[in-house]
Design an enzyme around this catalytic site. Structure first.
Site, short mmCIF file in Angstrom:
data_model
loop_
_atom_site.label_atom_id
_atom_site.label_comp_id
_atom_site.label_asym_id
_atom_site.label_seq_id
_atom_site.Cartn_x
_atom_site.Cartn_y
_atom_site.Cartn_z
N LYS A 85 -8.61 -23.72 5.16
CA LYS A 85 -9.40 -22.29 4.67
C LYS A 85 -9.86 -22.19 3.13
O LYS A 85 -9.00 -22.83 2.40
CB LYS A 85 -8.74 -21.67 4.43
CG LYS A 85 -8.38 -20.84 5.95
CD LYS A 85 -6.92 -19.44 6.82
CE LYS A 85 -7.17 -18.31 6.93
NZ LYS A 85 -5.78 -17.77 6.42
C1 E4P Z 1 -6.72 -14.55 8.69
O1 E4P Z 1 -6.52 -15.59 8.45
C2 E4P Z 1 -5.16 -14.19 7.87
O2 E4P Z 1 -4.98 -14.77 6.12
C3 E4P Z 1 -4.58 -12.82 7.55
O3 E4P Z 1 -5.30 -12.78 8.74
C4 E4P Z 1 -4.22 -11.36 6.94
O4 E4P Z 1 -3.58 -10.77 7.50
P1 E4P Z 1 -2.54 -10.36 6.21
O5 E4P Z 1 -3.60 -8.34 5.76
O6 E4P Z 1 -2.00 -9.23 7.24
O7 E4P Z 1 -2.20 -10.74 5.10
#
Ligand code: E4P
Length: 218
Positions: A85
């Site tokens: 990521k």
């Molecule tokens: C996924 O890859 C993201 O990091 C995640 O969905 C973020 O979610 P949040 O906005 O609830 O922290």
């Protein structure tokens, strides 16, 4: 068909969701690692890989392209279904361009808030474009519109990059992401549970079983 990923680093949640047979992958991030109470990203990721055959995303912590590339080299060596990521910053796009040229350059571009950002990561060779629907909504904007527009843009130019709807807060987000044509939806375990749950199903099942008990004279 849209894929369902679990948005958590908690192994018990992943184990349970995987046992349902509908889990296609997992996404983690530093906040989810904190909630899971571990800073050992490699061990946690490999424990997830043991339970899930599909894509498992682990996030870099560097903010400069050079540092991201070094972390990515390590993360991508952990297993063939691990995706790195990368945050969608200028440095991140630079890193994506380099990493996407590698044979094992599997990239989940994260922290996307606009179709313009999504277009650039697709150009840089990302495999997934993670759009933070809930956080866009938090800002009083329409997160699902960003998903819809990104799907249309990716279709217009035939990008291989997949649209990943992230930061999902409730089952309506899931349904809207499916209607918008998202390729992947990553959701918290609580939302997955709510997707399957319905009081009407429970009441209906109770009545069936009661009626059957009556007819079977039990
Ligand atoms: C996924 O890859 C993201 O990091 C995640 O969905 C973020 O979610 P949040 O906005 O609830 O922290």
């Amino acid at each position: 068909m849209a894929q369902i990923f679990l948005d958590t680093a908690k192994l018990d949640e992943i184990r349970e969701a995987a046992s349902w047979g509908v889990l296609d992958g997992v996404t983690t991030n530093p906040t989810l690692m904190l909630r899971a109470g571990t800073a050992d990203l490699k061990t946690n990721t490999l424990e997830i890989v043991d339970m899930v055959q599909g894509p498992v995303s682990a996030e870099v912590l560097s903010t400069d392209a050079g540092g991201m590339i070094e972390e990515a080299r390590d993360i991508l060596s952990w297993a063939d279904n691990v995706y790195v990521k990368i945050p969608t910053t200028a440095e991140g796009v630079k890193a994506m361009k380099e990493i996407s040229s590698w044979p094992n350059g599997r990239i989940n571009a994260t922290l996307i808030f606009s179709p313009a950002q999504a277009y650039l990561v697709a150009r840089a060779g990302a495999d997934f474009a993670s759009i933070f629907v809930g956080r866009i909504d938090d800002a009083g904007l329409d997160g699902m519109e960003v998903v819809r527009q990104t799907c249309a843009i990716f279709d217009n130019y035939g990008f291989d990059c997949q649209v990943l709807a992230a930061s999902i807060r409730h089952t309506t987000h899931v349904v809207d992401a499916l209607l918008a044509g998202a390729d992947i939806i990553t959701l918290p375990f609580g939302v997955l549970r709510k997707m399957i749950g319905s009081p009407f199903t429970d009441v209906g099942l109770e009545r069936f079983l009661a009626d059957w008990a009556q007819v079977a004279g039990k």
